[in-house]
Design a protein around this motif. Structure first.
Motif, mmCIF file in Angstrom:
data_model
loop_
_atom_site.group_PDB
_atom_site.id
_atom_site.type_symbol
_atom_site.label_atom_id
_atom_site.label_comp_id
_atom_site.label_asym_id
_atom_site.label_seq_id
_atom_site.Cartn_x
_atom_site.Cartn_y
_atom_site.Cartn_z
ATOM 1 N N HIS A 1 0.825 -1.196 0.000
ATOM 2 C CA HIS A 1 0.000 0.000 0.000
ATOM 3 C C HIS A 1 0.866 1.256 0.000
ATOM 4 O O HIS A 1 0.543 2.242 -0.669
ATOM 5 N N TYR A 2 1.928 1.231 0.752
ATOM 6 C CA TYR A 2 2.835 2.380 0.832
ATOM 7 C C TYR A 2 3.437 2.690 -0.545
ATOM 8 O O TYR A 2 3.473 3.844 -0.980
ATOM 9 N N LEU A 3 3.919 1.667 -1.221
ATOM 10 C CA LEU A 3 4.513 1.858 -2.544
ATOM 11 C C LEU A 3 3.470 2.325 -3.554
ATOM 12 O O LEU A 3 3.765 3.115 -4.452
ATOM 13 N N ALA A 4 2.245 1.829 -3.409
ATOM 14 C CA ALA A 4 1.169 2.238 -4.314
ATOM 15 C C ALA A 4 0.804 3.703 -4.090
ATOM 16 O O ALA A 4 0.650 4.469 -5.049
ATOM 17 N N GLU A 5 0.678 4.094 -2.836
ATOM 18 C CA GLU A 5 0.243 5.456 -2.510
ATOM 19 C C GLU A 5 1.324 6.495 -2.790
ATOM 20 O O GLU A 5 1.057 7.544 -3.374
ATOM 21 N N LYS A 6 2.564 6.202 -2.370
ATOM 22 C CA LYS A 6 3.613 7.215 -2.472
ATOM 23 C C LYS A 6 4.262 7.276 -3.846
ATOM 24 O O LYS A 6 4.590 8.361 -4.344
ATOM 25 N N TYR A 7 4.454 6.107 -4.479
ATOM 26 C CA TYR A 7 5.209 6.071 -5.729
ATOM 27 C C TYR A 7 4.371 5.675 -6.946
ATOM 28 O O TYR A 7 4.885 5.669 -8.059
ATOM 29 N N HIS A 8 3.103 5.325 -6.739
ATOM 30 C CA HIS A 8 2.252 4.843 -7.840
ATOM 31 C C HIS A 8 2.989 3.742 -8.610
ATOM 32 O O HIS A 8 3.022 3.731 -9.854
ATOM 33 N N ALA A 9 3.576 2.834 -7.862
ATOM 34 C CA ALA A 9 4.441 1.808 -8.440
ATOM 35 C C ALA A 9 3.649 0.744 -9.185
ATOM 36 O O ALA A 9 2.477 0.488 -8.902
ATOM 37 N N THR A 10 4.321 0.123 -10.144
ATOM 38 C CA THR A 10 3.824 -1.120 -10.727
ATOM 39 C C THR A 10 4.343 -2.246 -9.843
ATOM 40 O O THR A 10 5.559 -2.386 -9.672
ATOM 41 N N LEU A 11 3.458 -3.018 -9.265
ATOM 42 C CA LEU A 11 3.824 -4.025 -8.271
ATOM 43 C C LEU A 11 3.730 -5.434 -8.864
ATOM 44 O O LEU A 11 2.717 -5.797 -9.453
ATOM 45 N N VAL A 12 4.790 -6.200 -8.683
ATOM 46 C CA VAL A 12 4.815 -7.603 -9.092
ATOM 47 C C VAL A 12 4.894 -8.430 -7.816
ATOM 48 O O VAL A 12 5.911 -8.425 -7.127
ATOM 49 N N LEU A 13 3.819 -9.119 -7.499
ATOM 50 C CA LEU A 13 3.715 -9.867 -6.258
ATOM 51 C C LEU A 13 3.819 -11.365 -6.545
ATOM 52 O O LEU A 13 3.160 -11.883 -7.452
ATOM 53 N N VAL A 14 4.649 -12.043 -5.757
ATOM 54 C CA VAL A 14 4.836 -13.485 -5.920
ATOM 55 C C VAL A 14 4.616 -14.161 -4.581
ATOM 56 O O VAL A 14 5.213 -13.780 -3.570
ATOM 57 N N GLY A 15 3.757 -15.177 -4.557
ATOM 58 C CA GLY A 15 3.496 -15.927 -3.329
ATOM 59 C C GLY A 15 3.040 -17.333 -3.666
ATOM 60 O O GLY A 15 2.627 -17.610 -4.797
ATOM 61 N N ARG A 16 3.101 -18.206 -2.694
ATOM 62 C CA ARG A 16 2.722 -19.595 -2.955
ATOM 63 C C ARG A 16 1.214 -19.794 -3.032
ATOM 64 O O ARG A 16 0.730 -20.725 -3.658
ATOM 65 N N THR A 17 0.451 -18.911 -2.391
ATOM 66 C CA THR A 17 -0.999 -19.075 -2.340
ATOM 67 C C THR A 17 -1.629 -18.796 -3.707
ATOM 68 O O THR A 17 -1.372 -17.753 -4.304
ATOM 69 N N PRO A 18 -2.459 -19.718 -4.223
ATOM 70 C CA PRO A 18 -3.143 -19.485 -5.506
ATOM 71 C C PRO A 18 -4.048 -18.263 -5.419
ATOM 72 O O PRO A 18 -4.544 -17.922 -4.342
ATOM 73 N N LEU A 19 -4.237 -17.618 -6.556
ATOM 74 C CA LEU A 19 -5.099 -16.446 -6.612
ATOM 75 C C LEU A 19 -6.504 -16.811 -6.143
ATOM 76 O O LEU A 19 -7.089 -17.789 -6.586
ATOM 77 N N SER A 20 -7.029 -16.024 -5.212
ATOM 78 C CA SER A 20 -8.346 -16.272 -4.638
ATOM 79 C C SER A 20 -9.146 -14.983 -4.638
ATOM 80 O O SER A 20 -8.640 -13.913 -4.983
#
Length: 240
Positions: A1-20
């Motif tokens: 959220h911080y990166l989205a709000e302050k930098y309007h970043a493009t975020l690439v998120l990687v995790g083991r949990t399937p998309l839900s």
């Protein structure tokens, strides 16, 4: 959220949990917070083939990495199986190396490893979690020494976060740990502020401790005093 709000970043998120549905709601919230775009991929960071395929298909180059993957453990080391130990070690060891290899061609500004204070303070008999986090410290140093590597490497030894994923599930055990250690949990806003400041510094590795100053001083002396004494014996100087 911080990166989205302050930098309007493009975020690439990687995790083991399937998309839900729950994860999709969180992604939508990041877009609403200001993220330019959000990409989520369900990948085990220790799966080399899956990680290579993901990296090869990235539609753009990455400018920074926050490696926060980890598996906690409160089970005594002598009760663990080999697989139990691997589950804790691999995300912060094998996964770290794999991630470095598959993203070697990206023009990174920084790589930040989220380690734990347990790497220096111990993990109450679990052993493998402390070792996994200690590895991140060593690898960060190794990576910075390889001048051809992309991006400066930082490693932060975090305490328990109040709202973090890596915490003690049992409230009684958590209360006992905090009372007996004299330490406290880290508030999210404080942690983000610390993280932001650390990435503007030259320091590679930082230990973050929240709690009673007198107790923290005792712990720090216990950690570093043997090193200082050894350096006095050999005639070298300790740097802080």
């Amino acid at each position: 959220h911080y990166l989205a709000e302050k930098y309007h970043a493009t975020l690439v998120l990687v995790g083991r949990t399937p998309l839900s549905t729950d994860i999709q709601k969180k992604i939508d919230a990041l877009i609403q917070a200001g993220a330019q775009d959000v990409h989520y991929n369900s990948i085990d960071i220790c799966d080399q083939q899956a990680l290579q395929t993901w990296a090869k298909n990235l539609p753009f180059e990455l400018s920074g990495i926050i490696h926060a993957a980890g598996v906690g453990s409160i089970q005594p080391f002598y009760e663990k199986t080999t697989n139990d130990i691997k589950n804790v070690l691999y995300p912060k060891t094998v996964g770290t190396i794999m991630l470095d290899k598959v993203l070697a061609q990206h023009p990174l500004d920084f790589v930040c490893y989220f380690s734990s204070s347990s790497a220096l303070l111990g993990d109450s008999g679990s052993c493998d979690y402390a070792v996994a986090n200690r590895f991140l410290m060593a690898y960060a140093s190794f990576r910075n020494q390889r001048k051809q590597h992309n991006g400066k490497t930082y490693v932060i030894n975090w305490p328990l976060w109040q709202a973090g994923g890596m915490t003690v599930d049992d409230p009684e055990k958590l209360a006992f740990y905090l009372k007996s250690s004299g330490l406290d949990t880290l508030e999210t806003a404080t942690g983000i502020d610390i993280w932001d400041k650390l990435l503007q510094m030259d320091q590679i590795q930082s230990l973050i401790m929240i709690g009673k100053p007198s107790r923290i001083n005792e712990i720090i002396q216990r950690i570093y005093e043997p090193e200082t004494q050894a350096q006095k014996t050999t005639g070298t100087k300790a740097l802080s």
